[in-house]
Design a protein around this motif. Structure first.
Motif, PDB file in Angstrom:
ATOM      1  N   VAL A 138       0.822  -1.208   0.000  1.00 33.02           N
ATOM      2  CA  VAL A 138       0.000   0.000   0.000  1.00 33.02           C
ATOM      3  C   VAL A 138       0.858   1.260   0.000  1.00 33.02           C
ATOM      4  CG1 VAL A 138      -1.743   1.301   1.286  1.00 33.02           C
ATOM      5  CG2 VAL A 138      -1.881  -1.194   1.171  1.00 33.02           C
ATOM      6  N   SER A 139       1.858   1.286   0.871  1.00 32.02           N
ATOM      7  CA  SER A 139       2.720   2.473   0.960  1.00 32.02           C
ATOM      8  C   SER A 139       4.000   2.125   1.702  1.00 32.02           C
ATOM      9  CB  SER A 139       2.001   3.622   1.677  1.00 32.02           C
ATOM     10  OG  SER A 139       1.716   3.271   3.024  1.00 32.02           O
ATOM     11  N   THR A 140       4.903   3.084   1.768  1.00 34.84           N
ATOM     12  CA  THR A 140       6.144   2.933   2.536  1.00 34.84           C
ATOM     13  C   THR A 140       6.334   4.148   3.430  1.00 34.84           C
ATOM     14  OG1 THR A 140       7.484   3.928   0.787  1.00 34.84           O
ATOM     15  CG2 THR A 140       7.248   1.521   0.756  1.00 34.84           C
ATOM     16  N   VAL A 141       6.998   3.937   4.555  1.00 39.66           N
ATOM     17  CA  VAL A 141       7.307   5.009   5.503  1.00 39.66           C
ATOM     18  C   VAL A 141       8.795   4.911   5.819  1.00 39.66           C
ATOM     19  CG1 VAL A 141       6.881   5.969   7.790  1.00 39.66           C
ATOM     20  CG2 VAL A 141       4.998   4.911   6.514  1.00 39.66           C
ATOM     21  N   PRO A 142       9.578   5.959   5.573  1.00 34.52           N
ATOM     22  CA  PRO A 142      11.020   5.875   5.848  1.00 34.52           C
ATOM     23  C   PRO A 142      11.309   5.806   7.344  1.00 34.52           C
ATOM     24  CG  PRO A 142      10.408   8.107   5.217  1.00 34.52           C
ATOM     25  CD  PRO A 142       9.185   7.262   5.008  1.00 34.52           C
ATOM     26  N   PHE A 143      12.387   5.101   7.705  1.00 29.76           N
ATOM     27  CA  PHE A 143      12.850   5.115   9.088  1.00 29.76           C
ATOM     28  C   PHE A 143      13.149   6.558   9.494  1.00 29.76           C
ATOM     29  CE2 PHE A 143      14.882   0.585   9.020  1.00 29.76           C
ATOM     30  CZ  PHE A 143      13.608   0.024   8.936  1.00 29.76           C
ATOM     31  N   LEU A 144      13.001   6.841  10.771  1.00 29.16           N
ATOM     32  CA  LEU A 144      13.272   8.194  11.250  1.00 29.16           C
ATOM     33  C   LEU A 144      14.717   8.599  11.014  1.00 29.16           C
ATOM     34  CD1 LEU A 144      11.285   8.384  14.605  1.00 29.16           C
ATOM     35  CD2 LEU A 144      10.732   9.428  12.405  1.00 29.16           C
ATOM     36  N   ASN A 145      15.592   7.593  11.041  1.00 28.17           N
ATOM     37  CA  ASN A 145      16.985   7.874  10.701  1.00 28.17           C
ATOM     38  C   ASN A 145      17.622   6.590  10.175  1.00 28.17           C
ATOM     39  OD1 ASN A 145      19.460   7.015  12.166  1.00 28.17           O
ATOM     40  ND2 ASN A 145      18.696   8.156  13.910  1.00 28.17           N
ATOM     41  N   PRO A 146      18.558   6.724   9.257  1.00 26.01           N
ATOM     42  CA  PRO A 146      19.098   5.536   8.575  1.00 26.01           C
ATOM     43  C   PRO A 146      19.733   4.512   9.496  1.00 26.01           C
ATOM     44  CG  PRO A 146      19.763   7.564   7.458  1.00 26.01           C
ATOM     45  CD  PRO A 146      19.142   7.971   8.755  1.00 26.01           C
ATOM     46  N   ALA A 147      20.119   4.936  10.700  1.00 27.97           N
ATOM     47  CA  ALA A 147      20.792   4.025  11.624  1.00 27.97           C
ATOM     48  C   ALA A 147      19.818   3.150  12.408  1.00 27.97           C
ATOM     49  CB  ALA A 147      21.657   4.822  12.596  1.00 27.97           C
ATOM     50  N   VAL A 148      18.517   3.415  12.288  1.00 26.66           N
ATOM     51  CA  VAL A 148      17.521   2.635  13.025  1.00 26.66           C
ATOM     52  C   VAL A 148      17.567   1.179  12.576  1.00 26.66           C
ATOM     53  CG1 VAL A 148      15.041   2.265  13.310  1.00 26.66           C
ATOM     54  CG2 VAL A 148      15.984   4.554  13.547  1.00 26.66           C
ATOM     55  N   SER A 149      17.541   0.276  13.542  1.00 27.64           N
ATOM     56  CA  SER A 149      17.549  -1.159  13.250  1.00 27.64           C
ATOM     57  C   SER A 149      16.465  -1.830  14.094  1.00 27.64           C
ATOM     58  CB  SER A 149      18.931  -1.752  13.562  1.00 27.64           C
ATOM     59  OG  SER A 149      18.952  -3.124  13.269  1.00 27.64           O
ATOM     60  N   PRO A 150      15.222  -1.918  13.591  1.00 27.54           N
ATOM     61  CA  PRO A 150      14.117  -2.468  14.381  1.00 27.54           C
ATOM     62  C   PRO A 150      14.316  -3.947  14.704  1.00 27.54           C
ATOM     63  CG  PRO A 150      13.308  -1.220  12.490  1.00 27.54           C
ATOM     64  CD  PRO A 150      14.776  -1.424  12.288  1.00 27.54           C
ATOM     65  N   VAL A 151      13.974  -4.319  15.942  1.00 25.91           N
ATOM     66  CA  VAL A 151      14.008  -5.731  16.329  1.00 25.91           C
ATOM     67  C   VAL A 151      12.622  -6.244  16.705  1.00 25.91           C
ATOM     68  CG1 VAL A 151      16.421  -5.703  17.060  1.00 25.91           C
ATOM     69  CG2 VAL A 151      14.633  -5.123  18.708  1.00 25.91           C
ATOM     70  N   ALA A 152      11.686  -5.324  16.989  1.00 32.13           N
ATOM     71  CA  ALA A 152      10.320  -5.722  17.330  1.00 32.13           C
ATOM     72  C   ALA A 152       9.388  -4.537  17.102  1.00 32.13           C
ATOM     73  CB  ALA A 152      10.235  -6.193  18.783  1.00 32.13           C
ATOM     74  N   MET A 153       8.117  -4.848  16.776  1.00 32.78           N
ATOM     75  CA  MET A 153       7.113  -3.806  16.575  1.00 32.78           C
ATOM     76  C   MET A 153       5.781  -4.318  17.113  1.00 32.78           C
ATOM     77  SD  MET A 153       7.934  -2.288  12.774  1.00 32.78           S
ATOM     78  CE  MET A 153       7.182  -3.651  11.904  1.00 32.78           C
ATOM     79  N   LEU A 154       4.906  -3.374  17.490  1.00 30.13           N
ATOM     80  CA  LEU A 154       3.537  -3.740  17.837  1.00 30.13           C
ATOM     81  C   LEU A 154       2.619  -2.545  17.654  1.00 30.13           C
ATOM     82  CD1 LEU A 154       2.588  -2.601  20.921  1.00 30.13           C
ATOM     83  CD2 LEU A 154       4.222  -4.337  21.633  1.00 30.13           C
ATOM     84  N   GLY A 155       1.404  -2.824  17.221  1.00 30.58           N
ATOM     85  CA  GLY A 155       0.386  -1.790  17.111  1.00 30.58           C
ATOM     86  C   GLY A 155      -0.288  -1.603  18.456  1.00 30.58           C
ATOM     87  N   THR A 156      -0.396  -0.361  18.917  1.00 28.70           N
ATOM     88  CA  THR A 156      -0.985  -0.080  20.223  1.00 28.70           C
ATOM     89  C   THR A 156      -2.460   0.274  20.087  1.00 28.70           C
ATOM     90  OG1 THR A 156      -0.472   2.286  20.171  1.00 28.70           O
ATOM     91  CG2 THR A 156       1.241   0.810  21.010  1.00 28.70           C
ATOM     92  N   ILE A 157      -3.195   0.153  21.199  1.00 29.60           N
ATOM     93  CA  ILE A 157      -4.637   0.405  21.161  1.00 29.60           C
ATOM     94  C   ILE A 157      -4.961   1.890  21.015  1.00 29.60           C
ATOM     95  CG2 ILE A 157      -5.214  -1.665  22.463  1.00 29.60           C
ATOM     96  CD1 ILE A 157      -5.545   0.153  24.945  1.00 29.60           C
ATOM     97  N   ASP A 158      -3.978   2.766  21.235  1.00 27.87           N
ATOM     98  CA  ASP A 158      -4.214   4.202  21.092  1.00 27.87           C
ATOM     99  C   ASP A 158      -3.757   4.716  19.723  1.00 27.87           C
ATOM    100  OD1 ASP A 158      -1.532   3.913  21.577  1.00 27.87           O
ATOM    101  OD2 ASP A 158      -1.382   5.567  23.001  1.00 27.87           O
ATOM    102  N   ASN A 159      -3.811   3.821  18.728  1.00 33.38           N
ATOM    103  CA  ASN A 159      -3.606   4.217  17.334  1.00 33.38           C
ATOM    104  C   ASN A 159      -2.179   4.647  17.024  1.00 33.38           C
ATOM    105  OD1 ASN A 159      -5.101   4.267  14.869  1.00 33.38           O
ATOM    106  ND2 ASN A 159      -5.028   6.491  14.869  1.00 33.38           N
ATOM    107  N   ARG A 160      -1.221   3.879  17.527  1.00 38.89           N
ATOM    108  CA  ARG A 160       0.181   4.133  17.230  1.00 38.89           C
ATOM    109  C   ARG A 160       0.870   2.825  16.871  1.00 38.89           C
ATOM    110  NH1 ARG A 160       2.727   7.211  22.210  1.00 38.89           N
ATOM    111  NH2 ARG A 160       1.445   5.709  23.350  1.00 38.89           N
ATOM    112  N   MET A 161       2.068   2.941  16.319  1.00 41.97           N
ATOM    113  CA  MET A 161       2.936   1.795  16.075  1.00 41.97           C
ATOM    114  C   MET A 161       4.190   1.986  16.909  1.00 41.97           C
ATOM    115  SD  MET A 161       3.592  -1.117  14.659  1.00 41.97           S
ATOM    116  CE  MET A 161       2.159  -1.201  13.567  1.00 41.97           C
TER     117      MET A 161
END
Length: 254
Positions: A216-239
């Motif tokens: 659907v779309s892409t969202v750039p990392f906030l900075n190129p050095a970011v290295s995600p290891v885990a993610m979750l969607g929160t109930i208050d409409n955030r990631m």
């Protein structure tokens, strides 16, 4: 990193200090495990209830439990070594609603196993291998709002969709051949709108897919050095995104 059943708490593991931190959605510390008892590198986390956490120590075949009321006492829930002899540890534990139980993922074995609510082994749900419907080096697993399972992989198809019974459905970006392969997926999560977020570490961006696996779309990392290891969607409409250095980032959904 994992959310509690009600979604109001987030547990984060800190392998450097052998602790588990439980925070609210504003980042305020609620309680800590590992201050007075050694947790031995809590790798995978899962809330069994609002006040009881399950965890698996890194490269050890045990499921352990600790509670908010008594965080200095650690209980052994299950020894997995006899039923998952080819595994070296558990990288993710996912609570399952229907049928009730748990999904366990191991990256090096490239498998997803199913246990019932009493921790009896049922089957290997998704098996190791290359190509469609197989896992080569899976990094993360998440259920969707409709009951599908999405797995991120670093070496095979980066993102694959499965039915709840493990049947392969589709791989992400199937409609855009140049985007199907050639990048590593470091983590995956579903937001409150139902979109699947996949951390594309190769290109420094999040890829968003709909429930049909369409990009659907892409969202750039906030900075190129970011290295995600885990993610979750929160109930208050955030990631929420946990990255390798320990930083916890929040993206507000529009």
């Amino acid at each position: 990193m994992v959310a509690s059943p009600a979604g109001e708490k987030i547990a984060v593991n800190d392998l450097n200090t052998n602790r588990i931190l439980v925070i609210d959605l504003y980042g305020r510390l609620l309680w800590t495990a590992g201050e007075q008892v050694r947790l031995d590198q809590p790798n995978a986390l899962c809330f069994e209830s609002e006040t009881r956490l399950l965890f698996a120590p890194a490269e050890r075949m045990y499921i352990m439990a600790i509670t908010e009321e008594n965080p200095q006492q650690v209980d052994t829930v299950k020894d997995l070594s006899s039923v998952l002899s080819g595994w070296r540890g558990v990288d993710q534990i996912v609570a399952r609603a229907q049928p009730s139980g748990y999904l366990l993922l191991n990256s090096s074995a490239g498998e997803v196993a199913v246990f019932d609510s009493e921790w009896e082994f049922k089957e290997i749900l998704i098996k190791h291998g290359s190509g469609k419907g197989r896992l080569l080096a899976p990094s993360s697993l998440t259920p969707t709002l409709s009951g599908k399972l999405v797995v991120a992989d670093r070496k095979n198809f980066p993102v694959q969709f499965f039915a709840g019974d493990g049947k392969f459905l589709v791989y992400g970006a199937w409609n855009q051949p140049p985007e199907e392969r050639g990048w590593e997926a470091a983590a995956v999560a579903v937001d409150t709108r139902g979109f699947v977020w996949v951390a594309d570490e190769t290109n420094g961006q999040y890829r968003l897919f709909d429930q049909a696996g369409t990009l659907v779309s892409t969202v750039p990392f906030l900075n190129p050095a970011v290295s995600p290891v885990a993610m979750l969607g929160t109930i208050d409409n955030r990631m929420a995104v946990l990255e390798k250095t320990g930083s916890l980032l929040f993206y507000t959904l529009l």
